[in-house]
Design a protein around this motif. Structure first.
Motif, PDB file in Angstrom:
ATOM      1  N   GLY A   5       0.871  -1.179   0.004  1.00 20.35           N
ATOM      2  CA  GLY A   5       0.035   0.176  -0.069  1.00 20.35           C
ATOM      3  C   GLY A   5       0.859   1.282  -0.135  1.00 20.35           C
ATOM      4  N   GLU A   6       2.092   1.317   0.869  1.00 13.67           N
ATOM      5  CA  GLU A   6       2.773   2.276   0.639  1.00 13.67           C
ATOM      6  C   GLU A   6       3.592   2.618  -0.590  1.00 13.67           C
ATOM      7  OE1 GLU A   6       5.636   1.358   4.117  1.00 13.67           O
ATOM      8  OE2 GLU A   6       3.862   1.878   5.598  1.00 13.67           O
ATOM      9  N   VAL A   8       2.205   1.796  -3.439  1.00 12.96           N
ATOM     10  CA  VAL A   8       1.195   2.134  -4.351  1.00 12.96           C
ATOM     11  C   VAL A   8       1.243   3.683  -4.132  1.00 12.96           C
ATOM     12  CG1 VAL A   8      -1.306   2.024  -4.748  1.00 12.96           C
ATOM     13  CG2 VAL A   8      -0.131  -0.035  -4.557  1.00 12.96           C
ATOM     14  N   ARG A   9       0.784   4.172  -2.923  1.00 17.57           N
ATOM     15  CA  ARG A   9       0.664   5.578  -2.419  1.00 17.57           C
ATOM     16  C   ARG A   9       2.015   6.436  -3.113  1.00 17.57           C
ATOM     17  NH1 ARG A   9       2.544   9.414   1.213  1.00 17.57           N
ATOM     18  NH2 ARG A   9       1.002  10.870   1.702  1.00 17.57           N
ATOM     19  N   ARG A  12       1.496   6.751  -6.756  1.00 20.18           N
ATOM     20  CA  ARG A  12       0.365   7.777  -7.160  1.00 20.18           C
ATOM     21  C   ARG A  12       0.898   9.064  -6.796  1.00 20.18           C
ATOM     22  NH1 ARG A  12      -2.494  10.738  -3.797  1.00 20.18           N
ATOM     23  NH2 ARG A  12      -2.131   9.536  -1.809  1.00 20.18           N
ATOM     24  N   GLN A  19      -6.207  10.825  -4.602  1.00 17.41           N
ATOM     25  CA  GLN A  19      -6.544   9.482  -4.498  1.00 17.41           C
ATOM     26  C   GLN A  19      -8.084   9.453  -5.613  1.00 17.41           C
ATOM     27  OE1 GLN A  19      -7.080   9.372  -0.308  1.00 17.41           O
ATOM     28  NE2 GLN A  19      -5.306   7.944  -0.102  1.00 17.41           N
ATOM     29  N   TYR A  33     -10.191   2.559  -2.954  1.00 16.55           N
ATOM     30  CA  TYR A  33      -8.649   2.988  -3.105  1.00 16.55           C
ATOM     31  C   TYR A  33      -7.927   3.145  -1.810  1.00 16.55           C
ATOM     32  CZ  TYR A  33      -4.579   4.829  -5.100  1.00 16.55           C
ATOM     33  OH  TYR A  33      -2.966   4.988  -5.284  1.00 16.55           O
ATOM     34  N   ARG A  34      -8.520   3.960  -1.004  1.00 15.81           N
ATOM     35  CA  ARG A  34      -8.048   4.351   0.473  1.00 15.81           C
ATOM     36  C   ARG A  34      -7.533   3.160   1.232  1.00 15.81           C
ATOM     37  NH1 ARG A  34     -11.777   9.212   1.616  1.00 15.81           N
ATOM     38  NH2 ARG A  34     -10.655  10.814   0.560  1.00 15.81           N
ATOM     39  N   GLU A  37      -4.194   1.632  -0.373  1.00 13.36           N
ATOM     40  CA  GLU A  37      -3.164   2.461   0.126  1.00 13.36           C
ATOM     41  C   GLU A  37      -2.674   1.984   1.706  1.00 13.36           C
ATOM     42  OE1 GLU A  37      -3.006   6.547  -0.589  1.00 13.36           O
ATOM     43  OE2 GLU A  37      -2.560   6.270  -2.612  1.00 13.36           O
ATOM     44  N   SER A  38      -3.823   2.087   2.311  1.00 20.10           N
ATOM     45  CA  SER A  38      -3.526   1.819   3.885  1.00 20.10           C
ATOM     46  C   SER A  38      -3.469   0.359   4.060  1.00 20.10           C
ATOM     47  CB  SER A  38      -4.674   2.192   4.757  1.00 20.10           C
ATOM     48  OG  SER A  38      -5.895   1.252   4.545  1.00 20.10           O
ATOM     49  N   CYS A  55       0.564   0.291 -11.810  1.00 19.76           N
ATOM     50  CA  CYS A  55       1.595   0.422 -11.566  1.00 19.76           C
ATOM     51  C   CYS A  55       2.861  -0.272 -12.356  1.00 19.76           C
ATOM     52  CB  CYS A  55       1.984  -0.093  -9.912  1.00 19.76           C
ATOM     53  SG  CYS A  55       1.035   1.075  -8.838  1.00 19.76           S
TER      54      CYS A  55
END
Length: 86
Positions: A5-6, A8-9, A12, A19, A33-34, A37-38, A55
């Motif tokens: 998730g990190e 992916v963030r 982005r 987001q 989506y959140r 990312e979490s 990605c």
């Protein structure tokens, strides 16, 4: 999942997207989506696949999961449990 998730963030942010923009590109709700990312473990696998495709990491993942990785030395016969009282 949290580490993915990190990552992916970070991707982005590199693309300078919000987001909401990334979620729209993926066809996901912003809340879904959140969760990605979490690193929420309950996130649908299909959502993760969309993100990994965006990605551009799916080819590397596919290569790592080649069939030969799982098929060598595996006896594919069904194992049956003994019947009770036998």
């Amino acid at each position: 999942m949290k580490q993915w998730g990190e990552g992916v963030r970070a991707r982005r942010i590199e693309r300078q997207e919000t987001q909401a923009q990334t979620a729209a590109r993926l066809g996901l709700s912003v809340s879904a989506y959140r969760r990605i990312e979490s690193g929420c473990p309950g996130t649908a696998v299909g959502h993760w696949i969309r993100v990994l495709a965006l990605c551009q990491v799916l080819p590397a993942l596919n290569a790592a999961l080649e069939p030969s990785l799982f098929s060598e030395g595996i006896d594919r016969r069904r194992v049956r449990k003994p019947r009770a009282g036998a």
